[in-house]
Structure formats: structure tokens, C-alpha cells
Design a protein around this motif. Structure first.
Motif, PDB file in Angstrom:
ATOM      1  N   LEU A 149       0.834  -1.204   0.000  1.00 40.46           N
ATOM      2  CA  LEU A 149       0.000   0.000   0.000  1.00 40.46           C
ATOM      3  C   LEU A 149       0.871   1.259   0.000  1.00 40.46           C
ATOM      4  O   LEU A 149       0.576   2.224  -0.704  1.00 40.46           O
ATOM      5  N   PHE A 150       1.943   1.247   0.781  1.00 39.97           N
ATOM      6  CA  PHE A 150       2.861   2.395   0.803  1.00 39.97           C
ATOM      7  C   PHE A 150       3.401   2.668  -0.594  1.00 39.97           C
ATOM      8  O   PHE A 150       3.383   3.811  -1.070  1.00 39.97           O
ATOM      9  N   LEU A 151       3.889   1.636  -1.257  1.00 45.79           N
ATOM     10  CA  LEU A 151       4.482   1.830  -2.579  1.00 45.79           C
ATOM     11  C   LEU A 151       3.431   2.248  -3.607  1.00 45.79           C
ATOM     12  O   LEU A 151       3.719   3.023  -4.523  1.00 45.79           O
ATOM     13  N   THR A 152       2.196   1.731  -3.456  1.00 41.96           N
ATOM     14  CA  THR A 152       1.112   2.124  -4.358  1.00 41.96           C
ATOM     15  C   THR A 152       0.856   3.618  -4.262  1.00 41.96           C
ATOM     16  O   THR A 152       0.642   4.291  -5.276  1.00 41.96           O
ATOM     17  N   ARG A 153       0.883   4.135  -3.048  1.00 40.47           N
ATOM     18  CA  ARG A 153       0.694   5.579  -2.873  1.00 40.47           C
ATOM     19  C   ARG A 153       1.947   6.347  -3.266  1.00 40.47           C
ATOM     20  O   ARG A 153       1.868   7.378  -3.945  1.00 40.47           O
ATOM     21  N   TRP A 154       3.116   5.839  -2.867  1.00 35.79           N
ATOM     22  CA  TRP A 154       4.334   6.615  -3.085  1.00 35.79           C
ATOM     23  C   TRP A 154       4.642   6.791  -4.564  1.00 35.79           C
ATOM     24  O   TRP A 154       5.072   7.866  -4.982  1.00 35.79           O
ATOM     25  N   VAL A 155       4.415   5.764  -5.367  1.00 35.80           N
ATOM     26  CA  VAL A 155       4.783   5.863  -6.780  1.00 35.80           C
ATOM     27  C   VAL A 155       3.980   6.956  -7.481  1.00 35.80           C
ATOM     28  O   VAL A 155       4.443   7.550  -8.457  1.00 35.80           O
ATOM     29  N   THR A 156       2.801   7.262  -6.945  1.00 36.42           N
ATOM     30  CA  THR A 156       2.003   8.323  -7.564  1.00 36.42           C
ATOM     31  C   THR A 156       2.546   9.711  -7.222  1.00 36.42           C
ATOM     32  O   THR A 156       2.087  10.706  -7.788  1.00 36.42           O
ATOM     33  N   HIS A 157       3.530   9.781  -6.306  1.00 38.70           N
ATOM     34  CA  HIS A 157       4.215  11.053  -6.069  1.00 38.70           C
ATOM     35  C   HIS A 157       4.918  11.552  -7.337  1.00 38.70           C
ATOM     36  O   HIS A 157       5.220  12.746  -7.453  1.00 38.70           O
ATOM     37  N   LEU A 158       5.192  10.651  -8.264  1.00 39.01           N
ATOM     38  CA  LEU A 158       5.881  11.049  -9.490  1.00 39.01           C
ATOM     39  C   LEU A 158       5.026  11.950 -10.368  1.00 39.01           C
ATOM     40  O   LEU A 158       5.555  12.689 -11.207  1.00 39.01           O
ATOM     41  N   CYS A 159       3.721  11.899 -10.179  1.00 38.73           N
ATOM     42  CA  CYS A 159       2.813  12.524 -11.142  1.00 38.73           C
ATOM     43  C   CYS A 159       2.936  14.040 -11.194  1.00 38.73           C
ATOM     44  O   CYS A 159       3.260  14.620 -12.236  1.00 38.73           O
ATOM     45  N   ALA A 160       2.644  14.710 -10.090  1.00 37.35           N
ATOM     46  CA  ALA A 160       2.555  16.175 -10.114  1.00 37.35           C
ATOM     47  C   ALA A 160       3.861  16.843 -10.537  1.00 37.35           C
ATOM     48  O   ALA A 160       3.840  17.713 -11.433  1.00 37.35           O
ATOM     49  N   PRO A 161       5.012  16.501  -9.942  1.00 39.74           N
ATOM     50  CA  PRO A 161       6.232  17.205 -10.375  1.00 39.74           C
ATOM     51  C   PRO A 161       6.585  16.934 -11.825  1.00 39.74           C
ATOM     52  O   PRO A 161       7.116  17.827 -12.512  1.00 39.74           O
ATOM     53  N   THR A 162       6.289  15.731 -12.316  1.00 37.69           N
ATOM     54  CA  THR A 162       6.584  15.437 -13.721  1.00 37.69           C
ATOM     55  C   THR A 162       5.685  16.247 -14.642  1.00 37.69           C
ATOM     56  O   THR A 162       6.146  16.813 -15.643  1.00 37.69           O
ATOM     57  N   PHE A 163       4.385  16.319 -14.323  1.00 40.84           N
ATOM     58  CA  PHE A 163       3.468  17.156 -15.092  1.00 40.84           C
ATOM     59  C   PHE A 163       3.963  18.592 -15.155  1.00 40.84           C
ATOM     60  O   PHE A 163       4.002  19.219 -16.224  1.00 40.84           O
ATOM     61  N   VAL A 164       4.320  19.135 -14.001  1.00 44.00           N
ATOM     62  CA  VAL A 164       4.688  20.545 -13.932  1.00 44.00           C
ATOM     63  C   VAL A 164       6.004  20.791 -14.657  1.00 44.00           C
ATOM     64  O   VAL A 164       6.143  21.772 -15.410  1.00 44.00           O
ATOM     65  N   LEU A 165       6.984  19.931 -14.456  1.00 39.70           N
ATOM     66  CA  LEU A 165       8.267  20.088 -15.149  1.00 39.70           C
ATOM     67  C   LEU A 165       8.072  20.039 -16.661  1.00 39.70           C
ATOM     68  O   LEU A 165       8.598  20.881 -17.396  1.00 39.70           O
ATOM     69  N   LEU A 166       7.307  19.042 -17.141  1.00 41.56           N
ATOM     70  CA  LEU A 166       7.100  18.911 -18.583  1.00 41.56           C
ATOM     71  C   LEU A 166       6.282  20.068 -19.143  1.00 41.56           C
ATOM     72  O   LEU A 166       6.415  20.413 -20.322  1.00 41.56           O
ATOM     73  N   SER A 167       5.443  20.678 -18.311  1.00 39.92           N
ATOM     74  CA  SER A 167       4.743  21.885 -18.752  1.00 39.92           C
ATOM     75  C   SER A 167       5.743  22.994 -19.044  1.00 39.92           C
ATOM     76  O   SER A 167       5.620  23.724 -20.039  1.00 39.92           O
TER      77      SER A 167
END
Length: 395
Positions: free
Chosen positions: A62-80
Motif C-alpha cells: 500500500l505504501f508503494l502504491t501511494r508513493w509511486v504516484t508522487h511522481l505525477c505532479a512534479p513530472t506534469f509541472v516540469l514537462l509543462s
């Protein structure tokens, strides 16, 4: 690449750039992960009981399921930020670029407080999350793009690396300045809603994306080597700062009662707002994933490319799909559909109902949402590729 003295990328060549598929693929991957995160919010039993990052209550899976989604927001913003640079390189500079960023940013903020928040809550609500942060960052970028690229990069690094110096400042002690501080730096309750993504750290990430945009114009092998070195450098710096609790996160890690979970304690970094350590580790990992996707077989890339080329539509639709899936499945467990209204602020009814699926059931629903979303995203990606209407850049 040569820059003009104004700092705006040179437009001497008007030939269109080849599409950087690995950028779209990486964006599509993080959209898929974001679908997992929000599906978990709606259907996972533990999501209604405790924080999945709480090492005293969670499981490793469960920890890893939640933690891996931490990648989403900073990647979206950087690629923007990278995308803004690439637009400037293609010739959209000066006022046309500023106007586009200003109008698109305001449009995203409008979508956040209407379509997005309604999808999460199934009633009007104001919950300022990543789309708001991207939108307001674009509004700020509409002015920043007139600065030299290196100045924008320096500003981004200063915001990302320096904002943790103000971790001890509490909006509650600032009187009339409390509201601006919440909007800029500290999540919390607002007179009109709740803010989870204060803008300044995220604007910093977007500035960094814009500032390193020239890397994405390099010849393929050189670009890969440069991005790999940058990613490894970020991860090394993360461990240098994080292991001795030197700097970069407001929550020093400690050895948990179960010593085997120590690596998870080290990786448990602050997202709200994004700490320096959080940005380093997430962007380091996502950059390496993007490079790996660049070498992936076509069959594997196909769904990621579809999502990555239709990011706004995919984001909007997945919220409604995941929420509707949860309501429909819950009917078989006797949970009233009305209990899924207003869950952003009150989940007590669903807890009382005992609602929720196991983690593996959550993964099954996640895949079902992706299966429904994929043909829609794929069809829209083909439409966008063959139509050049102005409004397509806003959806």
C-alpha cells in the motif's frame, strides 16, 4: 542552441521539431499512475481509514502504491515548463506566448474549481490541487518568459531549493497576510475552500522545466546522456541531503519500530508543499523512466502515447470514470450512491458503511478505468493530429 539577447530561444529555423515521443510517453505514464491514485481514493478500503504513508499502519504494497504516484505532479509541472520552452523555440514568442500562457492558465484554474472539483465531490467545491497549481504557474510564466532562459532557470532553482527555509512560518500567525501565505506557500483551509498546492514551489518546478528545455533539443544520444546524468545527480543529492537529515524536508526521518521499513521512512518526503527532497527524488526517478520509455517497444508505448498526447482530456475524464465506477460497484455492497457526494470534506458515511475494496481489487478497478479511457484518448489524439483548430490547445 543559440539564444537571442532577450533570452527568447532563437527562431532562425522555422522547420517543425520532430515530436519527442518519450516526453508524451512519460506524460502518459504519469497519467496512468494518477488514475491509480484517484481510483485508490474512491475504492480502496484503507483510503478511508488511514494515511497509506503512515508506517505504523500501512503495508509495504500500500505504501508503494501511494508513493509511486508522487511522481505525477512534479513530472506534469516540469514537462509543462519544457513544453513552454519548445513552443517558444518553434516561434511562439513575446506577447503571443504570454497571451497563450495567461489565457490557458486562467482556463485551467476555472476547470479546477468547476469540472475537476465537481468530479471529485459530485457537488460544487473549491479544492485547489495540481491543475490549479499548473494554471497559476502558467499565469506567472506569462511574465517570466520575457526573462533570459538562464534567469528563469535560476529563479526556479532558488524557489525549489530555498522555500524550505520558510518551513517554520505558519500562516496562522501572519494575520491579514495568512491568506496570501496559504496561496503561495502553505496548504490549508481558506475562507472559500481548501488549498493543497500552494503555487510558489510548483512555479519553481515549471521554471526549472523551462530553463532546461534546451536539453530536449539536443541530438538524441547527447540528450539521453545529459538527462541521465541530471537524473543521477538529483538522486545522489537527494541521498546526500536526506540520509543525514541535512536539509530539504520539514519532516526528518527516523527509524520506525519495524526496522525493515527504514528505507520507506527515508523515502517518505513531504508533498504538500513539495519539499526539495521530494522534487529531487521524484524527478530523478521520472526522468530515468522517461529515458527507459524512449527505448520501449511500440506496443507498450501505444497506450502511454495516447494518454500523453491528450493529457487534459484524460485527466478530466478519469476523475469521473473512477468516481462512477466506485458508485456502481458500491451498489453491490449496499452502499447508497448519495454517500459518494461530498467525500472531499467528509468520508465518515463511507467509513460507517464499511465501504472499500482490497488493494488488489483497487488495482482491478484501476485497470478497468484505463481500458475505458484508452479508446477515447486514442481517438482524440488522432483528431488532434489531423486538425489544427485553436481550441485544441486548451483541451
Amino acid at each position: 542552441m543559440v539564444e537571442q539577447q532577450t533570452g527568447t530561444p532563437s527562431v532562425a529555423s522555422t522547420a517543425p521539431l520532430p515530436r519527442l515521443d518519450f516526453i508524451d510517453a512519460l506524460r502518459g505514464l504519469v497519467i496512468a499512475l494518477m488514475v491509480l491514485d484517484h481510483t485508490r481514493d474512491f475504492v480502496n478500503r484503507q483510503a478511508f481509514l488511514f494515511d497509506p504513508l503512515d508506517l505504523d499502519k500501512t503495508s509495504v504494497a500500500l505504501f508503494l502504491t501511494r508513493w509511486v504516484t508522487h511522481l505525477c505532479a512534479p513530472t506534469f509541472v516540469l514537462l509543462s515548463g519544457v513544453s513552454i520552452f519548445l513552443q517558444a523555440n518553434r516561434g511562439k514568442t513575446g506577447w503571443p506566448l504570454s497571451r497563450f500562457l495567461l489565457t490557458r492558465g486562467l482556463w485551467l484554474i476555472f476547470l479546477e474549481v468547476t469540472v475537476v472539483d465537481f468530479g471529485f465531490d459530485f457537488r460544487p467545491a473549491v479544492f485547489l490541487q495540481v491543475i490549479y497549481a499548473i494554471g497559476l504557474s502558467m499565469v506567472l510564466m506569462s511574465a517570466a518568459v520575457h526573462l533570459p532562459r538562464r534567469a528563469v532557470l535560476a529563479l526556479g532553482i532558488a524557489l525549489v531549493a530555498g522555500h524550505n527555509l520558510f518551513d517554520g512560518v505558519d500562516a496562522g500567525t501572519l494575520g491579514a497576510w495568512g491568506l496570501p501565505w496559504h496561496l503561495l506557500m502553505q496548504p490549508g483551509v481558506l475562507p472559500f475552500g481548501f488549498i493543497a498546492y500552494p503555487v510558489l514551489p510548483w512555479f519553481g518546478v515549471m521554471c526549472v522545466g523551462y530553463g532546461i528545455g534546451d536539453i530536449y533539443l539536443m541530438e538524441s544520444s547527447r540528450r539521453t546522456r545529459t538527462l541521465a546524468l541530471l537524473a543521477i545527480g538529483m538522486l545522489v543529492l537527494f541521498f546526500v541531503l536526506r540520509l543525514p537529515n541535512l536539509y530539504g524536508d520539514p519532516r526528518p526521518w527516523t527509524v520506525p519500530s519495524d526496522h525493515s521499513l527504514t528505507p520507506l521512512a527515508v523515502m517518505s518526503v513531504a508533498k504538500y508543499p513539495p519539499s526539495l527532497d521530494y522534487v529531487l527524488v521524484t524527478l530523478g526517478i521520472s526522468t530515468l523512466l522517461g529515458l527507459a520509455l524512449g527505448r520501449a517497444p511500440a506496443w507498450l508505448l501505444k497506450p502511454f502515447l495516447a494518454f500523453g498526447r491528450t493529457p487534459m482530456l484524460s485527466y478530466l475524464l478519469h476523475i469521473y470514470l473512477a468516481h462512477i465506477f466506485a458508485v456502481v460497484i458500491a451498489q453491490f455492497y449496499g452502499v447508497p450512491a448519495a454517500h459518494f457526494i461530498g467525500t472531499l470534506s467528509d468520508q465518515s458515511r463511507l467509513r460507517a458503511d464499511g465501504w472499500g475494496l482490497s488493494l488488489w481489487g483497487t488495482y482491478a478497478v484501476w485497470l478497468a478505468v484505463l481500458v475505458v479511457l484508452y479508446p477515447i484518448a486514442s481517438a482524440y489524439a488522432r483528431y488532434r493530429a489531423t486538425h489544427k483548430k485553436w481550441w485544441l490547445s486548451y483541451l
